[in-house]
Design a protein around this motif. Structure first.
Motif, PDB file in Angstrom:
ATOM      1  N   ARG A  56       0.899  -1.266  -0.446  1.00 29.05           N
ATOM      2  CA  ARG A  56      -0.314  -0.057   0.274  1.00 29.05           C
ATOM      3  C   ARG A  56       0.766   1.274  -0.428  1.00 29.05           C
ATOM      4  O   ARG A  56       0.663   2.197  -0.560  1.00 29.05           O
ATOM      5  CB  ARG A  56      -1.092  -0.248   1.012  1.00 29.05           C
ATOM      6  CG  ARG A  56      -2.030  -0.369   1.224  1.00 29.05           C
ATOM      7  CD  ARG A  56      -3.436  -0.963   1.961  1.00 29.05           C
ATOM      8  NE  ARG A  56      -3.947  -1.695   2.128  1.00 29.05           N
ATOM      9  CZ  ARG A  56      -4.651  -2.136   2.967  1.00 29.05           C
ATOM     10  NH1 ARG A  56      -5.200  -1.388   4.822  1.00 29.05           N
ATOM     11  NH2 ARG A  56      -5.666  -2.786   3.122  1.00 29.05           N
ATOM     12  N   ARG A  57       1.704   1.077   0.566  1.00 35.61           N
ATOM     13  CA  ARG A  57       2.970   1.852   1.177  1.00 35.61           C
ATOM     14  C   ARG A  57       3.299   2.665  -0.442  1.00 35.61           C
ATOM     15  O   ARG A  57       4.128   3.479  -0.889  1.00 35.61           O
ATOM     16  CB  ARG A  57       3.973   2.205   2.075  1.00 35.61           C
ATOM     17  CG  ARG A  57       4.423   3.447   2.295  1.00 35.61           C
ATOM     18  CD  ARG A  57       5.804   3.615   2.987  1.00 35.61           C
ATOM     19  NE  ARG A  57       5.747   2.077   3.909  1.00 35.61           N
ATOM     20  CZ  ARG A  57       6.107   1.015   3.981  1.00 35.61           C
ATOM     21  NH1 ARG A  57       7.713   1.743   3.274  1.00 35.61           N
ATOM     22  NH2 ARG A  57       6.555   0.066   5.496  1.00 35.61           N
ATOM     23  N   ARG A  58       4.072   1.966  -1.497  1.00 40.65           N
ATOM     24  CA  ARG A  58       4.459   1.757  -2.523  1.00 40.65           C
ATOM     25  C   ARG A  58       3.837   2.166  -3.087  1.00 40.65           C
ATOM     26  O   ARG A  58       3.756   3.326  -4.123  1.00 40.65           O
ATOM     27  CB  ARG A  58       4.997   0.461  -2.983  1.00 40.65           C
ATOM     28  CG  ARG A  58       6.360   0.265  -1.699  1.00 40.65           C
ATOM     29  CD  ARG A  58       7.346  -1.382  -2.792  1.00 40.65           C
ATOM     30  NE  ARG A  58       8.146  -1.260  -1.727  1.00 40.65           N
ATOM     31  CZ  ARG A  58       9.418  -2.200  -2.405  1.00 40.65           C
ATOM     32  NH1 ARG A  58       8.932  -2.897  -3.364  1.00 40.65           N
ATOM     33  NH2 ARG A  58      10.313  -2.095  -1.499  1.00 40.65           N
ATOM     34  N   VAL A  59       2.711   2.303  -3.238  1.00 40.77           N
ATOM     35  CA  VAL A  59       1.392   1.896  -4.439  1.00 40.77           C
ATOM     36  C   VAL A  59       0.851   3.736  -4.534  1.00 40.77           C
ATOM     37  O   VAL A  59       1.021   4.159  -5.006  1.00 40.77           O
ATOM     38  CB  VAL A  59       0.072   1.531  -4.228  1.00 40.77           C
ATOM     39  CG1 VAL A  59      -1.257   2.037  -5.306  1.00 40.77           C
ATOM     40  CG2 VAL A  59       0.160  -0.494  -4.782  1.00 40.77           C
ATOM     41  N   ALA A  60       1.381   4.267  -3.232  1.00 39.19           N
ATOM     42  CA  ALA A  60       0.631   5.531  -3.133  1.00 39.19           C
ATOM     43  C   ALA A  60       1.338   6.322  -2.980  1.00 39.19           C
ATOM     44  O   ALA A  60       1.551   6.978  -3.678  1.00 39.19           O
ATOM     45  CB  ALA A  60      -0.043   5.551  -1.145  1.00 39.19           C
ATOM     46  N   GLU A  61       3.305   5.948  -2.968  1.00 40.88           N
ATOM     47  CA  GLU A  61       4.687   6.758  -3.526  1.00 40.88           C
ATOM     48  C   GLU A  61       4.082   6.849  -4.852  1.00 40.88           C
ATOM     49  O   GLU A  61       4.741   7.958  -4.892  1.00 40.88           O
ATOM     50  CB  GLU A  61       5.633   6.079  -2.944  1.00 40.88           C
ATOM     51  CG  GLU A  61       6.035   5.937  -0.996  1.00 40.88           C
ATOM     52  CD  GLU A  61       6.691   5.369  -1.207  1.00 40.88           C
ATOM     53  OE1 GLU A  61       7.625   4.377  -1.357  1.00 40.88           O
ATOM     54  OE2 GLU A  61       7.396   4.834   0.720  1.00 40.88           O
ATOM     55  N   ARG A  62       3.974   5.637  -5.171  1.00 40.43           N
ATOM     56  CA  ARG A  62       3.834   6.085  -7.029  1.00 40.43           C
ATOM     57  C   ARG A  62       3.168   6.504  -7.042  1.00 40.43           C
ATOM     58  O   ARG A  62       3.142   7.339  -8.523  1.00 40.43           O
ATOM     59  CB  ARG A  62       4.097   4.395  -7.504  1.00 40.43           C
ATOM     60  CG  ARG A  62       4.608   3.454  -7.379  1.00 40.43           C
ATOM     61  CD  ARG A  62       4.697   1.929  -7.762  1.00 40.43           C
ATOM     62  NE  ARG A  62       6.585   1.484  -8.016  1.00 40.43           N
ATOM     63  CZ  ARG A  62       6.352   0.127  -8.293  1.00 40.43           C
ATOM     64  NH1 ARG A  62       5.164  -0.490  -9.077  1.00 40.43           N
ATOM     65  NH2 ARG A  62       7.641  -0.505  -8.907  1.00 40.43           N
ATOM     66  N   ARG A  63       2.004   6.808  -6.922  1.00 43.06           N
ATOM     67  CA  ARG A  63       0.809   7.598  -7.482  1.00 43.06           C
ATOM     68  C   ARG A  63       0.566   8.864  -7.096  1.00 43.06           C
ATOM     69  O   ARG A  63       1.132  10.041  -8.017  1.00 43.06           O
ATOM     70  CB  ARG A  63      -0.932   7.197  -7.016  1.00 43.06           C
ATOM     71  CG  ARG A  63      -0.996   6.291  -6.815  1.00 43.06           C
ATOM     72  CD  ARG A  63      -2.966   5.228  -6.198  1.00 43.06           C
ATOM     73  NE  ARG A  63      -2.929   4.312  -7.295  1.00 43.06           N
ATOM     74  CZ  ARG A  63      -4.068   4.276  -6.398  1.00 43.06           C
ATOM     75  NH1 ARG A  63      -4.755   4.296  -4.835  1.00 43.06           N
ATOM     76  NH2 ARG A  63      -4.700   2.759  -6.738  1.00 43.06           N
ATOM     77  N   ALA A  64       2.010   9.285  -5.755  1.00 43.55           N
ATOM     78  CA  ALA A  64       1.880  10.726  -5.363  1.00 43.55           C
ATOM     79  C   ALA A  64       3.404  11.565  -6.442  1.00 43.55           C
ATOM     80  O   ALA A  64       3.532  11.843  -6.856  1.00 43.55           O
ATOM     81  CB  ALA A  64       2.410  10.538  -4.337  1.00 43.55           C
TER      82      ALA A  64
END
Length: 70
Positions: A56-64
């Protein structure tokens, strides 16, 4: 947590319990599971929870990052 959140979590936990009961039945493991099997199951739950947080953290970072590039 709101009442709706508690109900949702309870429903998910019940569903997971029913699913695991079916798996135990299919592989002929007594319920409650013997100590070593239960500990391996708990370890799997902990690892799975940490993996989900990391994903979840990695997905959020990529989206950001994608939003910052645009």
């Amino acid at each position: 947590m709101s009442r709706r959140g508690v109900l949702r979590s309870s429903a998910i936990a019940l569903g997971a319990g029913i699913l695991m009961g079916a798996v135990y039945w299919a592989i002929h493991v007594p319920s409650p599971a013997p100590g070593p099997i239960a500990l391996v199951g708990l370890l799997g739950m902990v690892v799975g929870e940490r993996a989900a947080r990391m994903i979840r953290r990695r997905v959020a970072e990529r989206r950001a990052r994608r939003k910052a590039v645009r």
